[in-house]
Scaffold this motif. Structure first.
Motif, PDB file in Angstrom:
ATOM      1  N   PRO A   1      33.957  15.848 -43.374  1.00 23.31           N
ATOM      2  CA  PRO A   1      35.163  15.885 -43.852  1.00 23.31           C
ATOM      3  C   PRO A   1      36.517  16.331 -42.032  1.00 23.31           C
ATOM      4  CG  PRO A   1      33.996  17.498 -45.054  1.00 23.31           C
ATOM      5  CD  PRO A   1      32.844  17.206 -43.951  1.00 23.31           C
ATOM      6  N   GLY A   2      36.772  15.233 -42.258  1.00 26.12           N
ATOM      7  CA  GLY A   2      38.429  15.339 -41.249  1.00 26.12           C
ATOM      8  C   GLY A   2      37.399  14.652 -39.833  1.00 26.12           C
ATOM      9  N   VAL A   3      36.478  13.869 -39.906  1.00 28.86           N
ATOM     10  CA  VAL A   3      36.222  13.245 -38.787  1.00 28.86           C
ATOM     11  C   VAL A   3      36.472  12.212 -39.434  1.00 28.86           C
ATOM     12  CG1 VAL A   3      33.965  12.313 -37.886  1.00 28.86           C
ATOM     13  CG2 VAL A   3      34.293  14.267 -38.103  1.00 28.86           C
ATOM     14  N   LEU A   4      37.050  11.060 -38.490  1.00 26.13           N
ATOM     15  CA  LEU A   4      37.508   9.551 -38.644  1.00 26.13           C
ATOM     16  C   LEU A   4      36.423   8.765 -37.904  1.00 26.13           C
ATOM     17  CD1 LEU A   4      41.621   9.890 -38.299  1.00 26.13           C
ATOM     18  CD2 LEU A   4      40.180   9.711 -40.149  1.00 26.13           C
ATOM     19  N   ILE A   5      36.171   7.666 -38.560  1.00 30.22           N
ATOM     20  CA  ILE A   5      35.161   6.638 -38.425  1.00 30.22           C
ATOM     21  C   ILE A   5      35.806   5.774 -39.023  1.00 30.22           C
ATOM     22  CG2 ILE A   5      32.404   5.958 -38.583  1.00 30.22           C
ATOM     23  CD1 ILE A   5      31.833   9.000 -37.870  1.00 30.22           C
ATOM     24  N   ASP A   6      35.984   4.099 -38.149  1.00 27.40           N
ATOM     25  CA  ASP A   6      36.029   3.145 -38.208  1.00 27.40           C
ATOM     26  C   ASP A   6      35.333   2.583 -39.520  1.00 27.40           C
ATOM     27  OD1 ASP A   6      36.926   0.390 -38.753  1.00 27.40           O
ATOM     28  OD2 ASP A   6      37.224   0.423 -36.420  1.00 27.40           O
ATOM     29  N   PRO A   7      35.425   2.016 -40.167  1.00 19.50           N
ATOM     30  CA  PRO A   7      33.690   1.484 -41.294  1.00 19.50           C
ATOM     31  C   PRO A   7      33.900   0.332 -40.780  1.00 19.50           C
ATOM     32  CG  PRO A   7      36.524   2.209 -42.753  1.00 19.50           C
ATOM     33  CD  PRO A   7      36.603   2.321 -41.422  1.00 19.50           C
TER      34      PRO A   7
ATOM     35  N   ASP B   1      28.192   2.778 -41.898  1.00 13.51           N
ATOM     36  CA  ASP B   1      29.210   2.281 -43.619  1.00 13.51           C
ATOM     37  C   ASP B   1      29.983   3.031 -44.513  1.00 13.51           C
ATOM     38  OD1 ASP B   1      29.054   0.802 -45.530  1.00 13.51           O
ATOM     39  OD2 ASP B   1      26.965   1.362 -46.593  1.00 13.51           O
ATOM     40  N   GLY B   2      31.209   3.066 -44.765  1.00 15.27           N
ATOM     41  CA  GLY B   2      31.965   4.191 -45.879  1.00 15.27           C
ATOM     42  C   GLY B   2      31.811   5.268 -45.118  1.00 15.27           C
ATOM     43  N   ASP B   3      31.554   6.469 -45.698  1.00 15.85           N
ATOM     44  CA  ASP B   3      31.195   8.062 -45.303  1.00 15.85           C
ATOM     45  C   ASP B   3      30.116   8.095 -44.987  1.00 15.85           C
ATOM     46  OD1 ASP B   3      33.766   8.414 -45.620  1.00 15.85           O
ATOM     47  OD2 ASP B   3      33.105   9.520 -47.894  1.00 15.85           O
ATOM     48  N   LEU B   4      28.693   7.131 -44.969  1.00 14.43           N
ATOM     49  CA  LEU B   4      27.608   7.354 -44.459  1.00 14.43           C
ATOM     50  C   LEU B   4      27.338   6.763 -42.162  1.00 14.43           C
ATOM     51  CD1 LEU B   4      25.831   6.517 -46.767  1.00 14.43           C
ATOM     52  CD2 LEU B   4      26.155   8.520 -46.668  1.00 14.43           C
ATOM     53  N   VAL B   5      26.762   7.425 -41.628  1.00 15.19           N
ATOM     54  CA  VAL B   5      26.425   7.133 -40.155  1.00 15.19           C
ATOM     55  C   VAL B   5      24.779   6.467 -40.137  1.00 15.19           C
ATOM     56  CG1 VAL B   5      25.995   7.461 -37.861  1.00 15.19           C
ATOM     57  CG2 VAL B   5      28.063   8.190 -39.542  1.00 15.19           C
ATOM     58  N   THR B   6      24.573   5.282 -39.901  1.00 13.68           N
ATOM     59  CA  THR B   6      23.041   4.775 -40.353  1.00 13.68           C
ATOM     60  C   THR B   6      22.699   4.590 -38.892  1.00 13.68           C
ATOM     61  OG1 THR B   6      23.058   4.040 -42.334  1.00 13.68           O
ATOM     62  CG2 THR B   6      21.307   3.480 -40.886  1.00 13.68           C
ATOM     63  N   VAL B   7      21.721   5.642 -38.598  1.00  9.29           N
ATOM     64  CA  VAL B   7      21.275   4.847 -37.054  1.00  9.29           C
ATOM     65  C   VAL B   7      19.479   4.399 -37.214  1.00  9.29           C
ATOM     66  CG1 VAL B   7      19.889   6.466 -34.837  1.00  9.29           C
ATOM     67  CG2 VAL B   7      21.899   7.433 -35.721  1.00  9.29           C
ATOM     68  N   THR B   8      19.239   3.596 -36.163  1.00  7.65           N
ATOM     69  CA  THR B   8      18.208   2.943 -36.088  1.00  7.65           C
ATOM     70  C   THR B   8      17.372   3.325 -34.921  1.00  7.65           C
ATOM     71  OG1 THR B   8      18.372   1.671 -37.898  1.00  7.65           O
ATOM     72  CG2 THR B   8      16.652   0.625 -36.608  1.00  7.65           C
ATOM     73  N   VAL B   9      16.127   3.383 -34.460  1.00  2.00           N
ATOM     74  CA  VAL B   9      15.707   3.619 -33.019  1.00  2.00           C
ATOM     75  C   VAL B   9      14.664   3.023 -33.305  1.00  2.00           C
ATOM     76  CG1 VAL B   9      14.331   5.020 -31.488  1.00  2.00           C
ATOM     77  CG2 VAL B   9      16.681   5.820 -33.238  1.00  2.00           C
TER      78      VAL B   9
ATOM     79  N   ALA C   1      18.862  13.556 -34.822  1.00  2.00           N
ATOM     80  CA  ALA C   1      19.729  14.089 -33.476  1.00  2.00           C
ATOM     81  C   ALA C   1      21.056  13.163 -33.798  1.00  2.00           C
ATOM     82  CB  ALA C   1      19.328  14.430 -32.059  1.00  2.00           C
ATOM     83  N   VAL C   2      20.674  12.262 -33.297  1.00  2.00           N
ATOM     84  CA  VAL C   2      21.903  10.846 -32.539  1.00  2.00           C
ATOM     85  C   VAL C   2      23.081  10.885 -34.474  1.00  2.00           C
ATOM     86  CG1 VAL C   2      22.808   8.456 -32.600  1.00  2.00           C
ATOM     87  CG2 VAL C   2      20.817   9.844 -31.202  1.00  2.00           C
ATOM     88  N   ALA C   3      22.499  11.495 -35.394  1.00  2.00           N
ATOM     89  CA  ALA C   3      23.582  10.784 -36.599  1.00  2.00           C
ATOM     90  C   ALA C   3      23.775  12.043 -37.171  1.00  2.00           C
ATOM     91  CB  ALA C   3      21.904  10.246 -37.523  1.00  2.00           C
ATOM     92  N   LEU C   4      23.319  12.908 -37.395  1.00  2.15           N
ATOM     93  CA  LEU C   4      23.708  14.534 -37.259  1.00  2.15           C
ATOM     94  C   LEU C   4      25.262  13.735 -35.778  1.00  2.15           C
ATOM     95  CD1 LEU C   4      20.791  17.255 -37.589  1.00  2.15           C
ATOM     96  CD2 LEU C   4      22.939  16.042 -39.104  1.00  2.15           C
ATOM     97  N   ALA C   5      24.923  14.210 -35.209  1.00  3.11           N
ATOM     98  CA  ALA C   5      25.762  14.540 -33.785  1.00  3.11           C
ATOM     99  C   ALA C   5      26.710  13.614 -34.309  1.00  3.11           C
ATOM    100  CB  ALA C   5      25.311  14.215 -32.697  1.00  3.11           C
ATOM    101  N   THR C   6      26.559  12.252 -34.413  1.00  6.21           N
ATOM    102  CA  THR C   6      28.005  10.862 -34.382  1.00  6.21           C
ATOM    103  C   THR C   6      28.640  11.750 -36.508  1.00  6.21           C
ATOM    104  OG1 THR C   6      25.857   9.606 -33.561  1.00  6.21           O
ATOM    105  CG2 THR C   6      28.289   8.851 -35.272  1.00  6.21           C
ATOM    106  N   ALA C   7      28.237  11.903 -37.090  1.00  5.55           N
ATOM    107  CA  ALA C   7      28.397  12.666 -37.815  1.00  5.55           C
ATOM    108  C   ALA C   7      29.387  13.778 -37.679  1.00  5.55           C
ATOM    109  CB  ALA C   7      27.228  12.554 -39.296  1.00  5.55           C
ATOM    110  N   ARG C   8      28.921  14.450 -36.949  1.00  2.00           N
ATOM    111  CA  ARG C   8      29.982  15.882 -36.628  1.00  2.00           C
ATOM    112  C   ARG C   8      31.098  14.711 -35.999  1.00  2.00           C
ATOM    113  NH1 ARG C   8      24.699  18.391 -35.644  1.00  2.00           N
ATOM    114  NH2 ARG C   8      25.297  18.019 -33.794  1.00  2.00           N
ATOM    115  N   GLY C   9      31.075  13.962 -35.180  1.00  2.00           N
ATOM    116  CA  GLY C   9      32.367  13.993 -34.545  1.00  2.00           C
ATOM    117  C   GLY C   9      32.035  14.038 -32.765  1.00  2.00           C
ATOM    118  N   ASP C  10      30.858  14.245 -32.768  1.00  4.74           N
ATOM    119  CA  ASP C  10      30.476  14.930 -31.267  1.00  4.74           C
ATOM    120  C   ASP C  10      30.055  13.646 -30.670  1.00  4.74           C
ATOM    121  OD1 ASP C  10      30.806  17.355 -32.124  1.00  4.74           O
ATOM    122  OD2 ASP C  10      28.171  17.609 -32.445  1.00  4.74           O
ATOM    123  N   ALA C  11      30.241  13.907 -29.111  1.00  2.56           N
ATOM    124  CA  ALA C  11      30.049  12.893 -28.402  1.00  2.56           C
ATOM    125  C   ALA C  11      28.138  11.940 -28.368  1.00  2.56           C
ATOM    126  CB  ALA C  11      30.129  12.896 -26.913  1.00  2.56           C
ATOM    127  N   VAL C  12      28.379  11.479 -28.117  1.00  2.00           N
ATOM    128  CA  VAL C  12      26.378  10.415 -28.656  1.00  2.00           C
ATOM    129  C   VAL C  12      25.709  10.028 -27.601  1.00  2.00           C
ATOM    130  CG1 VAL C  12      25.069   9.187 -29.921  1.00  2.00           C
ATOM    131  CG2 VAL C  12      27.258  10.015 -31.397  1.00  2.00           C
TER     132      VAL C  12
END
Length: 137
Positions: free
Chosen positions: A112-118, A78-86, A51-62
């Motif tokens: 696409p279109g979501v800006l994330i600082d790598p 990391d680049g175009d990937l969001v990695t969530v560790t629980v 849930a957190v990985a998908l929300a972050t990848a969409r640019g939603d508030a986590v």
């Protein structure tokens, strides 16, 4: 000539067998309940990480949804990937048993279109202990 046993000659044998077997039965029950608790904790951790990985990848508030009590959520980009560790603690039924944790990782591609600082690492967020379906304190 055969000897007949008197009725009641085995008095107390059931009690002795029960006293010998009951601790083994209680131990088996405790191990079984601990295993069920571990499976539930792992399933909740997987759901939380996804849930957190998908929300972050969409640019939603986590904001971490309900997960295992005391879980730590860590998000890394990391680049175009969001990695969530629980990481969630396992609660065994015995207080004197060593603590162990469940660690789950989920990865999602950034939309696409979501800006994330790598290379940004978000500090771990603790999941509140309000939702504990197994009923541990």
């Amino acid at each position: 000539m055969s000897r007949r046993r008197r009725a009641g000659g085995d008095r107390g044998s059931f009690t002795a067998e029960l006293a010998a077997g009951l601790p083994a039965l209680v131990l088996l029950l405790a191990v079984g309940l601990s295993a069920v608790s571990a499976v539930v904790t792992k399933a909740e951790s997987v759901d939380l990480a996804r849930a957190v990985a998908l929300a972050t990848a969409r640019g939603d508030a986590v904001s971490p949804p309900g997960g295992p009590a005391g879980a730590q959520v860590q998000v890394a980009y990391d680049g175009d990937l969001v990695t969530v560790t629980v990481r969630a603690p396992l609660r065994a039924l015995g207080a004197r048993l060593p603590r162990s944790t469940v660690t789950v990782t989920a990865t999602a591609a950034v939309e696409p279109g979501v800006l994330i600082d790598p290379g940004v690492l978000i500090d771990p967020v603790a999941v509140p202990a309000t939702s504990d379906p197994v009923g541990h304190p």
